[in-house]
Motif scaffolding. Sequence first.
Motif, PDB file in Angstrom:
ATOM      1  N   PRO A 101      -0.340  -5.240 -13.928  1.00 11.60           N
ATOM      2  CA  PRO A 101       0.189  -5.449 -12.570  1.00 11.60           C
ATOM      3  C   PRO A 101       1.626  -4.950 -12.452  1.00 11.60           C
ATOM      4  CG  PRO A 101      -0.966  -7.411 -13.334  1.00 11.60           C
ATOM      5  CD  PRO A 101      -0.863  -6.489 -14.517  1.00 11.60           C
ATOM      6  N   GLU A 102       1.976  -4.524 -11.267  1.00  7.98           N
ATOM      7  CA  GLU A 102       3.313  -3.969 -11.040  1.00  7.98           C
ATOM      8  C   GLU A 102       4.389  -5.051 -11.156  1.00  7.98           C
ATOM      9  OE1 GLU A 102       2.135  -0.412  -7.864  1.00  7.98           O
ATOM     10  OE2 GLU A 102       3.356  -2.121  -7.246  1.00  7.98           O
ATOM     11  N   THR A 103       5.533  -4.630 -11.638  1.00  4.84           N
ATOM     12  CA  THR A 103       6.714  -5.486 -11.636  1.00  4.84           C
ATOM     13  C   THR A 103       7.832  -4.890 -10.789  1.00  4.84           C
ATOM     14  OG1 THR A 103       7.490  -4.399 -13.663  1.00  4.84           O
ATOM     15  CG2 THR A 103       6.185  -6.419 -13.910  1.00  4.84           C
ATOM     16  N   ALA A 104       7.668  -3.633 -10.368  1.00  3.44           N
ATOM     17  CA  ALA A 104       8.644  -2.953  -9.521  1.00  3.44           C
ATOM     18  C   ALA A 104       7.919  -1.854  -8.762  1.00  3.44           C
ATOM     19  CB  ALA A 104       9.794  -2.370 -10.350  1.00  3.44           C
ATOM     20  N   LYS A 105       8.566  -1.308  -7.773  1.00  5.04           N
ATOM     21  CA  LYS A 105       7.966  -0.258  -6.970  1.00  5.04           C
ATOM     22  C   LYS A 105       7.788   1.003  -7.816  1.00  5.04           C
ATOM     23  CE  LYS A 105       8.656   2.570  -2.839  1.00  5.04           C
ATOM     24  NZ  LYS A 105       9.534   2.865  -1.683  1.00  5.04           N
ATOM     25  N   PRO A 106       6.591   1.590  -7.833  1.00  6.11           N
ATOM     26  CA  PRO A 106       6.391   2.820  -8.616  1.00  6.11           C
ATOM     27  C   PRO A 106       7.109   3.994  -7.975  1.00  6.11           C
ATOM     28  CG  PRO A 106       4.415   2.283  -7.383  1.00  6.11           C
ATOM     29  CD  PRO A 106       5.349   1.129  -7.197  1.00  6.11           C
ATOM     30  N   THR A 107       7.421   4.980  -8.771  1.00  4.81           N
ATOM     31  CA  THR A 107       8.122   6.173  -8.287  1.00  4.81           C
ATOM     32  C   THR A 107       7.191   7.354  -8.068  1.00  4.81           C
ATOM     33  OG1 THR A 107       8.610   6.798 -10.580  1.00  4.81           O
ATOM     34  CG2 THR A 107      10.251   5.469  -9.416  1.00  4.81           C
ATOM     35  N   THR A 108       5.998   7.324  -8.614  1.00  2.41           N
ATOM     36  CA  THR A 108       5.045   8.419  -8.453  1.00  2.41           C
ATOM     37  C   THR A 108       3.647   7.843  -8.226  1.00  2.41           C
ATOM     38  OG1 THR A 108       4.659   8.557 -10.846  1.00  2.41           O
ATOM     39  CG2 THR A 108       6.373   9.988  -9.917  1.00  2.41           C
ATOM     40  N   ALA A 109       2.739   8.712  -7.837  1.00  5.00           N
ATOM     41  CA  ALA A 109       1.341   8.326  -7.658  1.00  5.00           C
ATOM     42  C   ALA A 109       0.650   8.232  -9.012  1.00  5.00           C
ATOM     43  CB  ALA A 109       0.632   9.339  -6.767  1.00  5.00           C
ATOM     44  N   PRO A 110      -0.449   7.512  -9.115  1.00  2.00           N
ATOM     45  CA  PRO A 110      -1.190   7.448 -10.381  1.00  2.00           C
ATOM     46  C   PRO A 110      -1.660   8.845 -10.794  1.00  2.00           C
ATOM     47  CG  PRO A 110      -1.962   5.755  -8.873  1.00  2.00           C
ATOM     48  CD  PRO A 110      -1.061   6.651  -8.088  1.00  2.00           C
TER      49      PRO A 110
END
Length: 443
Positions: free
Chosen positions: A141-150
């Motif tokens: 699960p995420e802990t911060a906003k992702p910077t790129t797409a999967p």
Amino acid sequence: MPIAEDPEPRPDEGREAGGKDPFADLVLDEEFVKGANVKEQAGRTRMLAARWKHTPPVDPGGRRSVNDGPAPKRRFGRKPKALAYDAWGNPRPVRSQRWQTPLFVALTIVVLLAALNVDGLRNWFHGGSPDTSAPVPTVAPETAKPTTAPPKVAEDRPTVARPWAGSPAEGWPNGAEAFVLPEAKATGVFSADQVAAQLQLVKDYLIAANLDPKALAGGRPEAALAMLDREERDHAAAALDSPSKENDPTNWFSRFDPREAIPVGDVVKVQGRISFEGDGDKGVLVHADYSYVYALRPGKEAGKLPKPSKPTQPAQPKPSGPAAPGDSTAKPVGLVTPVDDVSGDTWTTRTVIRRVENFRFYDPARYQVNPKKLAFGDGSTSEFGNAECFVYDGFYHPHFDQFDDRTPGDRPTGPKEDPYDRSRELKPGDGNGDGECGTVSRY
């Protein structure tokens, strides 16, 4: 040991004087026989030797002797063709080996393999690839906003047996496992325990609104409605009773018409995060940003329901206040209709829904609110991928490739976007963005 040939007549000059045979007194006892250096041939051996002087024997083929000399060299490891002879030693023509037999064996093997892997054969026929790709790695699960797409994964046709094939969501958490709550801390006028209870309430609502099997199958999300504050609950209930463009239940809940789309199993892939902060009124603001991926198989009326036409005016953002009940565009489905099971190779599809929701907990000393109920804050919005645009009957309508009979003029013409790209910012609206229906790069 040498073998004696046929005896020749003895000459008379070999006799001793007086005409006496020198071997007349010879006794052929057992000792003499054992000490003999020459053995006489057997009768059959002498007969065959006399016959073969005039008629040499004929080789029947298939056997070699030491008198045949070295064997001929084989070219590329092939065996030399041997002549066939009948029982009398006469050569006979050799029938050529039938080529049909190995061909029939090969075709039988191919048919059996195809029968054992019908899904892979279908994928190959339609331009896909068999299931040879490595499994998608597990994503926490995420802990911060992702910077790129999967990252991209190998394209593959999803089926009932493999509903997540070809999707980056295959490695995402299953359902409620994605809702990892942050550590609660005292914020505003609320203690750490109160903030922990507020975070748990938000988690319970997200599960009830987006993962409840009954609600996903078209039922009424009663558990989620019970968690909303009175004004919010009345607004959502009115949308469920009379869905319309201005009052669309899909702004709150994930629902599919069971006549058209049926969830595959109970697993929903989820990815996102929850955070909280204090607001200016000494309250708490909880942010929830989650993407939900639903695997769906076609219902009995898939491809038969009427399709909408694109409106002439852009869709407007949903109003912030309660909406009055209007004319219903479709009858709400209150009960789940049982359907027949389908085989594991039935094609499926996926719909991706992303919701960015803000929940505000007001200071109960300054506002008349129920601290154990939810109220939405500003900035809540959602978007969906692989579903019909401009339909306001309270359900999402996914596209199934095998039932897609839209003409080029009916297909979306908006910009193409990746529904799995969680690094993008969502535009506030009603799920259709700025009113133009776009397309998805993958689903």
